[in-house]
Scaffold this active site. Sequence first.
Site: not given
Length: 477
Positions: A142, A273, A309, A312, A337, A348, A350, A380
């Site tokens: 990012h 995404e 992802e 997600h 992801d 989430d 991750d 991710d």
Amino acid sequence: MKSGNILLLLLCFNVFYYAVIGAPQTCPATNDAKCGDSDDWEGDFFPGIPKIKYEGPTSKNPLSFKWYNAEEEILGKKMKDWFRFSVAFWHTFRGTGGDPFGAATKHWPWEDGTNSLSMAKRRMRANFEFINKLGVDFWCFHDRDIAPDAPTLEETNANLDEVVALAQELQTKGKKSVLWGTAQLFMHPRYMHGAATSSELEVYAYAAAQVKKAMEATHFLGGENYVFWGGREGYQSLLNTDMERELNHLARFLEAAVAHKKKIGFNGTLLIEPKPQEPTKHQYDWDAATTANFLRKYGLIGEFKLNIECNHATLSGHSCHHELETARINGLLGNIDANTGDPQVGWDTDQFLVDIQEATMIMLSVIRNNGIAPGGFNFDAKLRRESTDVEDLFIAHIVGMDTMARGLRNAAKLVEDGALAELVRKRYQSFDSEIGAQIEAGKADFDLLEKKVKEWGEPKVASAKQELAEMIFQSAM
């Protein structure tokens, strides 16, 4: 002497030592160590970590691959080409371990507690040492995670330019590439109502300027994709929201992004995404099917693919395999992801994906898609809050890569064996008949089908053989 004065004296001595004698060219993995502050500092950030090698399933070395063998060919492709693994800069080098209930727990030895430009450059050097030792070819970022925000857009862009110039230098030296870049359009307070869907025109314009610069930076670094993640492109309540107008604005924003991509000669793939909610109650790219419908409605279906992802997917009530198949059959599977959530936690999280069955199903979709290049697999995923050793950064990526490698090996067994594919073929074999072919070609009207029902009588319905399918699948584990 008071303790404060003693500390000041020691600090002055340390400053004198590093300035006059010179800081050692190393950044040892201990929490009480500090790196030099100069922009051109090039020490060893991970002095105790060797280059990670493949040692096979019997290895007990935590800093080795047991299943991922980059050069090994499976189904006609090298492992590294099936995956195109990428390190996610934001989690790996900006993750702090903080959460809504607790402060940061990770204090990496190269961090000085600032978000300065020199600190940003130091992180970038750590990033490239990390991916070199891990043995992956790509990284992703990012914009605001690699370079600090500043009071004005001009100053912020200048910061980004400096860090990107260093990244290009390090990429060339290490023969690495950017898998994708993106703009962070969700953290700053200006984006509290969204970015492309904000109710404020000035915020919309600022988001456009930020995406413009981030896309240009990605292009400059040779990035192969550019991602749009609408972290706050949604609503908390429909009572104060004009959904139609916000969706139209989002479409206009993406159209402008496509136009700018072409204007600057960026040949990478634009990716969206999907995510259902969090932080908003409802985000407009809820899942793969919703996003595909949005792209079709606004005539953008040929301009974008999807970055799926796994965490997600489960938040939207689907499996990762479902989302990948939905994207694949719509010709939209672009990138993955590679992460997961915790079924006992409804948000989430991750986490690094370590479920071999899920990895196998993911790789079945990737094989059916004949790979996902120019996309790949980016992690991710972040260390757990309680994992605070530098080597944990490596171990987490190793187990994630090994899990996906086991998934590929298992999926290849299933493909080569053919039993699962044959079970599916047999289940639909009635449609291989003349009438079935007419139905699939759109040439069988209701009159014809009614006539056939009268001729055949009551239908005979065969078993779905789900348990047999599960048995065949499990046999490859």
